[in-house]
Design a protein around this motif. Structure first.
Motif, PDB file in Angstrom:
ATOM      1  N   MET A  29       0.854  -1.193   0.000  1.00 24.30           N
ATOM      2  CA  MET A  29       0.000   0.000   0.000  1.00 24.30           C
ATOM      3  C   MET A  29       0.887   1.239   0.000  1.00 24.30           C
ATOM      4  N   GLU A  30       0.735   2.083  -1.012  1.00 26.44           N
ATOM      5  CA  GLU A  30       1.523   3.305  -1.142  1.00 26.44           C
ATOM      6  C   GLU A  30       0.700   4.507  -0.716  1.00 26.44           C
ATOM      7  N   GLU A  31       1.334   5.410  -0.013  1.00 25.46           N
ATOM      8  CA  GLU A  31       0.651   6.609   0.455  1.00 25.46           C
ATOM      9  C   GLU A  31       0.475   7.608  -0.691  1.00 25.46           C
ATOM     10  N   LYS A  32      -0.733   8.145  -0.831  1.00 24.67           N
ATOM     11  CA  LYS A  32      -1.033   9.160  -1.848  1.00 24.67           C
ATOM     12  C   LYS A  32      -1.459  10.444  -1.141  1.00 24.67           C
ATOM     13  N   LEU A  33      -0.749  11.520  -1.417  1.00 24.75           N
ATOM     14  CA  LEU A  33      -1.036  12.795  -0.773  1.00 24.75           C
ATOM     15  C   LEU A  33      -1.997  13.608  -1.635  1.00 24.75           C
ATOM     16  N   LEU A  34      -3.023  14.165  -0.999  1.00 25.15           N
ATOM     17  CA  LEU A  34      -3.991  15.030  -1.688  1.00 25.15           C
ATOM     18  C   LEU A  34      -3.586  16.477  -1.427  1.00 25.15           C
ATOM     19  N   ASN A  35      -2.740  17.004  -2.302  1.00 28.44           N
ATOM     20  CA  ASN A  35      -2.206  18.355  -2.100  1.00 28.44           C
ATOM     21  C   ASN A  35      -3.057  19.444  -2.736  1.00 28.44           C
ATOM     22  N   ASN A  36      -4.038  19.079  -3.554  1.00 31.57           N
ATOM     23  CA  ASN A  36      -4.826  20.077  -4.282  1.00 31.57           C
ATOM     24  C   ASN A  36      -6.219  20.267  -3.679  1.00 31.57           C
ATOM     25  N   LYS A  37      -6.393  19.903  -2.421  1.00 30.08           N
ATOM     26  CA  LYS A  37      -7.707  19.985  -1.789  1.00 30.08           C
ATOM     27  C   LYS A  37      -7.797  21.101  -0.746  1.00 30.08           C
ATOM     28  N   LYS A  38      -6.801  21.974  -0.684  1.00 32.32           N
ATOM     29  CA  LYS A  38      -6.800  22.998   0.357  1.00 32.32           C
ATOM     30  C   LYS A  38      -7.604  24.221  -0.105  1.00 32.32           C
ATOM     31  N   ASN A  39      -8.901  24.001  -0.336  1.00 32.71           N
ATOM     32  CA  ASN A  39      -9.789  25.079  -0.779  1.00 32.71           C
ATOM     33  C   ASN A  39     -11.048  25.123   0.083  1.00 32.71           C
ATOM     34  N   GLY A  40     -10.892  24.768   1.354  1.00 32.88           N
ATOM     35  CA  GLY A  40     -12.043  24.690   2.234  1.00 32.88           C
ATOM     36  C   GLY A  40     -12.709  26.024   2.492  1.00 32.88           C
ATOM     37  N   MET A  41     -11.933  27.112   2.608  1.00 33.57           N
ATOM     38  CA  MET A  41     -12.524  28.419   2.906  1.00 33.57           C
ATOM     39  C   MET A  41     -13.398  28.897   1.765  1.00 33.57           C
ATOM     40  N   GLY A  42     -12.929  28.730   0.521  1.00 38.18           N
ATOM     41  CA  GLY A  42     -13.732  29.144  -0.627  1.00 38.18           C
ATOM     42  C   GLY A  42     -15.026  28.358  -0.728  1.00 38.18           C
ATOM     43  N   VAL A  43     -14.937  27.047  -0.501  1.00 38.40           N
ATOM     44  CA  VAL A  43     -16.139  26.213  -0.557  1.00 38.40           C
ATOM     45  C   VAL A  43     -17.098  26.594   0.561  1.00 38.40           C
ATOM     46  N   LEU A  44     -16.573  26.898   1.759  1.00 37.16           N
ATOM     47  CA  LEU A  44     -17.436  27.279   2.879  1.00 37.16           C
ATOM     48  C   LEU A  44     -18.200  28.561   2.566  1.00 37.16           C
ATOM     49  N   LEU A  45     -17.508  29.557   2.001  1.00 37.87           N
ATOM     50  CA  LEU A  45     -18.186  30.814   1.649  1.00 37.87           C
ATOM     51  C   LEU A  45     -19.233  30.573   0.562  1.00 37.87           C
ATOM     52  N   ALA A  46     -18.899  29.713  -0.382  1.00 38.64           N
ATOM     53  CA  ALA A  46     -19.860  29.413  -1.447  1.00 38.64           C
ATOM     54  C   ALA A  46     -21.093  28.699  -0.893  1.00 38.64           C
ATOM     55  N   LEU A  47     -20.911  27.799   0.046  1.00 39.35           N
ATOM     56  CA  LEU A  47     -22.044  27.093   0.636  1.00 39.35           C
ATOM     57  C   LEU A  47     -22.930  28.046   1.442  1.00 39.35           C
ATOM     58  N   ILE A  48     -22.292  28.954   2.184  1.00 37.73           N
ATOM     59  CA  ILE A  48     -23.076  29.931   2.943  1.00 37.73           C
ATOM     60  C   ILE A  48     -23.893  30.806   2.001  1.00 37.73           C
ATOM     61  N   ALA A  49     -23.242  31.265   0.906  1.00 40.03           N
ATOM     62  CA  ALA A  49     -23.954  32.091  -0.073  1.00 40.03           C
ATOM     63  C   ALA A  49     -25.097  31.304  -0.720  1.00 40.03           C
ATOM     64  N   SER A  50     -24.870  30.024  -0.998  1.00 37.97           N
ATOM     65  CA  SER A  50     -25.926  29.228  -1.639  1.00 37.97           C
ATOM     66  C   SER A  50     -27.122  29.025  -0.696  1.00 37.97           C
ATOM     67  N   PHE A  51     -26.857  28.907   0.605  1.00 36.04           N
ATOM     68  CA  PHE A  51     -27.960  28.772   1.548  1.00 36.04           C
ATOM     69  C   PHE A  51     -28.748  30.084   1.653  1.00 36.04           C
ATOM     70  N   ILE A  52     -28.051  31.209   1.581  1.00 40.33           N
ATOM     71  CA  ILE A  52     -28.750  32.497   1.574  1.00 40.33           C
ATOM     72  C   ILE A  52     -29.650  32.618   0.344  1.00 40.33           C
ATOM     73  N   VAL A  53     -29.091  32.187  -0.808  1.00 36.61           N
ATOM     74  CA  VAL A  53     -29.883  32.219  -2.037  1.00 36.61           C
ATOM     75  C   VAL A  53     -31.078  31.265  -1.935  1.00 36.61           C
ATOM     76  N   ALA A  54     -30.859  30.087  -1.335  1.00 36.04           N
ATOM     77  CA  ALA A  54     -31.953  29.123  -1.204  1.00 36.04           C
ATOM     78  C   ALA A  54     -33.071  29.678  -0.321  1.00 36.04           C
ATOM     79  N   ILE A  55     -32.698  30.347   0.769  1.00 36.41           N
ATOM     80  CA  ILE A  55     -33.721  30.947   1.639  1.00 36.41           C
ATOM     81  C   ILE A  55     -34.491  32.034   0.889  1.00 36.41           C
ATOM     82  N   ALA A  56     -33.745  32.833   0.113  1.00 37.08           N
ATOM     83  CA  ALA A  56     -34.408  33.873  -0.678  1.00 37.08           C
ATOM     84  C   ALA A  56     -35.356  33.251  -1.700  1.00 37.08           C
TER      85      ALA A  56
END
Length: 347
Positions: free
Chosen positions: A1-28
């Motif tokens: 079993m070889e270890e595979k590093l996920l180095n291109n996934k450090k975009n949590g803040m952008g996704v969090l802001l997008a999810l918050i905005a999408s929930f605001i749009v959904a409520i509207a």
């Protein structure tokens, strides 16, 4: 079993802001759709209301893909049982929300750094949750499934082992180690913490059986066929290094690096400790007596030589023997001598 590093996934803040905005749009959308339906405008109102409600009910699933890691932490991720990679290093990540963290040793508490404090704090937290009526569950992906990459110190309990002479001794070691390959640690062994602990016990037994507690004649501890002066008490650095090398050879496939091993306790077993203490005392007394006799013989020899060279006294062999006897008694005695002075003639 070889270890595979996920180095291109450090975009949590952008996704969090997008999810918050999408929930605001959904409520509207829900509010606007309800207003439109109240005004009997069903064509734009119903689709907007349905889409907004669906997103409000199911959009929270994407929050499960947000992962936060602190320095020297890693998270092994699987998707429907398949290993997809490892998050390593501090940061805010976003991965597939259906990914789950895997750490079979998450709830294993050993007598080591990083487990003792964590176990006590978790126990207090669980007790507080139980007293409040909340349901206590095992560690989830957020905390318990993370793998620490810090240097850990494992202190195994004392073991009673027979040395190469058959004498029972008690010994314990402290092992400094860390995880270097998370995939091997998680998938190659069932529980890497317990695996390391068992290998430490086995390595200590294998190495201690080669050495005597104290230096003993005719014992080969290096395997070269020649007797040497190796012992557990006198060669502790060498013994610890051999223990470390044997542990490292066993845990290599578990993705663990053993940095150092140290002997923290070494003593004879209680059932023979008193006898061995008497033996050590007797050996020390014999060595001391031997030194005293060697010194006394040298002093007597020097006294006779000085008397002969100076011509002060002429002694025959019988008188020399008596003088040697008297000097040895005085020099080798345990108490101060009380001489008898002869005021008459020597002969």
């Amino acid at each position: 079993m070889e270890e595979k590093l996920l180095n291109n996934k450090k975009n949590g803040m952008g996704v969090l802001l997008a999810l918050i905005a999408s929930f605001i749009v959904a409520i509207a959308m829900i509010v606007y759709g309800a207003i439109q339906m109240d005004a009997h405008r069903y064509l734009p109102g119903v689709p907007l209301f349905v889409v907004g409600m669906v997103w409000a009910c199911l959009g929270w699933i994407f929050f499960c893909g947000l992962k936060v890691l602190k320095p020297q932490e890693a998270l092994v991720l699987t998707l429907f049982g398949k290993y997809i990679g490892t998050l390593k290093g501090e940061g805010f990540y976003f991965v597939n929300p259906f990914c789950t963290g895997v750490n079979p040793a998450a709830n294993t508490k050993l007598s080591q750094s990083g487990d003792v404090d964590g176990g006590s704090s978790n126990a207090l937290l669980n007790a507080a949750l139980k007293s409040s009526g909340a349901q206590v569950t095992a560690g989830g992906d957020g905390m318990g499934k993370k793998i620490s990459l810090k240097v850990m110190t494992l202190s195994n309990s004392r073991q009673k082992i027979n040395d190469c002479l058959g004498n029972p001794v008690e010994i314990s070691i402290a092992v400094m180690w860390r995880v270097v390959d998370t995939a091997k640690a998680v998938f190659n062994v069932d529980n890497y913490k317990e695996y390391l602990s068992l290998q430490c016990d086995s390595a200590v037994r294998n190495i201690v059986r080669i050495y005597p507690y104290d230096v003993a004649p005719g014992v080969d501890t290096t395997g070269d066929g020649q007797a040497d002066e190796g012992s557990l008490r006198g060669s502790s650095e060498t013994v610890a290094q051999r223990i470390r090398d044997e542990i490292q050879a066993k845990v290599q496939e578990a993705g663990i690096e053993v940095l150092e091993a140290r002997i923290t306790y070494l003593a004879y077993a209680p059932e023979i400790a008193a006898v061995m203490l008497q033996r050590q005392q007797a050996s020390a007394i014999i060595d001391a007596r031997k030194m005293i006799v060697d010194g006394a013989v040298g002093m007597v020899e020097m006294a006779l030589t000085r008397l002969s060279e100076g011509g002060m006294v002429e002694l025959d062999e019988e008188r020399k023997a008596a003088m040697v006897s008297n000097l040895l008694v005085v020099l080798c005695g345990n108490k101060d001598a009380q001489p008898i002075v002869n005021s008459g003639s020597l002969y």
